[in-house]
Write an enzyme that holds these catalytic residues in place. Structure first.
Site, PDB file in Angstrom:
ATOM      1  N   TYR A  77      -1.482   3.136  -2.348  1.00 38.10           N
ATOM      2  CA  TYR A  77      -1.542   2.997  -3.805  1.00 38.10           C
ATOM      3  C   TYR A  77      -2.815   3.665  -4.339  1.00 38.10           C
ATOM      4  O   TYR A  77      -2.767   4.465  -5.281  1.00 38.10           O
ATOM      5  CB  TYR A  77      -1.530   1.521  -4.196  1.00 38.10           C
ATOM      6  CG  TYR A  77      -1.847   1.269  -5.644  1.00 38.10           C
ATOM      7  CD1 TYR A  77      -0.973   1.668  -6.651  1.00 38.10           C
ATOM      8  CD2 TYR A  77      -3.036   0.633  -6.025  1.00 38.10           C
ATOM      9  CE1 TYR A  77      -1.267   1.449  -7.990  1.00 38.10           C
ATOM     10  CE2 TYR A  77      -3.330   0.398  -7.353  1.00 38.10           C
ATOM     11  CZ  TYR A  77      -2.441   0.810  -8.331  1.00 38.10           C
ATOM     12  OH  TYR A  77      -2.748   0.595  -9.659  1.00 38.10           O
ATOM     13  N   SER A  89      -7.074   3.501 -11.278  1.00 44.22           N
ATOM     14  CA  SER A  89      -7.294   2.139 -10.780  1.00 44.22           C
ATOM     15  C   SER A  89      -8.654   2.023 -10.120  1.00 44.22           C
ATOM     16  O   SER A  89      -9.162   2.990  -9.536  1.00 44.22           O
ATOM     17  CB  SER A  89      -6.199   1.795  -9.766  1.00 44.22           C
ATOM     18  OG  SER A  89      -6.515   0.626  -9.048  1.00 44.22           O
TER      19      SER A  89
END
Length: 339
Positions: free
Chosen positions: A156, A131
């Site tokens: 995350y 990501s």
């Protein structure tokens, strides 16, 4: 149609997973989709994506959680894949602040099980979703895979960086070729309901206010899903190789002496959040009611992908404009919600 490869796609009922599966099936590959169909968002959307895939020859599906090691391993062993594309993960920056345990289990334990399956089943190449969040506190733009990423701003992001580190150890210890893909704000038809394009479109059409964080000054490298998928498939076809020029004295974070690579897949053209909202207003023919709010915990003010390595190595650079991509999303949304 000639079968080219057997490829496992985890998260196949997800947004990117469905689109990637469709592209591979269209060219003649066999695809084993694996997904746990969890209720992080409306399961009907996942079932709708899955139904599109089940109607296509060459697609098989196993409902399984990555943390169910026995079921996952058996499914992969029976399918005998050439390659695995791991797109299953617990997504969302803000959700990780309130539900940290979910991320540790899915994104760490689940990913370890994928690595172990690749190792024991002789998989030729593991491609996995990372990501843009891994860039965290970095402020040098555009974000480069050759920059240090030691300051994540959410759990995350930390789990995604951990995936890259875990992949590297398996590339080093077992010679497993791995490639991590740092996706930048993906949007498009069949997109997730927790992403801005979906949230804003739904709210505008229902005359509900939208929350505009950082007072609308966010910039995001919005990337249309077809561009993401093209990058994923091209990278999958190009098995990761060691970098012969890598040096431990001046270590390059994006490559290695092992068969390990990392790429950004982003539009290389940041768009201000207010520009995105204005575009949606024009497409929907309605003005949004806006709540301007400060920056949220875990957010970054701007993302901007340096895609020079992707372009050099696989000959592709995302090009879809925000206007073109949002029109396709809005057209799909109106059709989906009319069902």
């Amino acid at each position: 149609m000639k079968i080219q490869q057997r490829i496992v796609i985890t998260g196949s009922a997800g947004f990117i997973g469905m689109h990637t599966s469709l592209k591979l099936l269209a060219r003649g590959d066999r695809v084993l989709g694996i997904d746990n169909l969890n209720d992080y968002y409306d399961v009907r959307l996942k079932q709708g994506r899955l139904q599109k895939l089940k109607n296509i020859a060459g697609f098989e599906f196993v409902e399984a959680d990555l943390c169910d090691k026995s079921k996952l391993t058996d499914a992969i062993k029976n399918f005998r894949p050439h390659k695995i594309i791991n797109l299953a993960a617990q997504a969302g920056v803000r959700y990780s602040i309130t539900h940290p345990d979910v991320y540790a289990k899915s994104n760490l334990e689940g990913f370890l099980n994928i690595l172990e399956a690749c190792r024991h089943q002789g998989v030729e190449h593991l491609v996995y979703a990372s990501s843009s969040s891994v860039y965290g506190a970095n402020r040098k733009l555009p974000f480069s895979i050759h920059d240090n990423i030691d300051h994540p701003l959410s759990l995350y992001a930390a789990t995604k960086k951990a995936n890259e580190l875990m992949a590297h150890t398996y590339s080093h210890l077992y010679g497993l070729p791995t490639t991590g893909l740092r996706f930048f704000t993906v949007y498009g038809p069949w997109g997730r309901p927790d992403m801005s394009a979906y949230i804003f479109t739904k709210a505008i059409l229902e005359n509900q206010p939208i929350n505009v964080f950082n007072h609308g000054h966010h910039k995001r490298d919005f990337t249309y899903v077809d561009d993401i998928v093209e990058g994923v498939v091209r990278v999958c076809d190009r098995v990761a190789q060691p970098n012969p020029n890598w040096s431990g004295e001046h270590p390059d974070p994006g490559t290695s002496f092992a068969p390990y690579r990392v790429y950004n897949i982003g539009n290389n053209s940041p768009v201000e959040l207010m520009t995105m909202i204005t575009t949606l207003e024009e497409l929907l023919g309605k003005e949004a009611k806006k709540n301007f709010l400060p920056m949220q915990a875990g957010d970054v003010p701007e993302t901007f992908a340096d895609v020079a390595d992707l372009e050099r190595d696989v000959g592709f650079k995302p090009m879809t404009s925000i206007q073109e991509g949002l029109k396709k999303f809005v057209d799909w949304y109106k059709t989906w919600t009319a069902i």
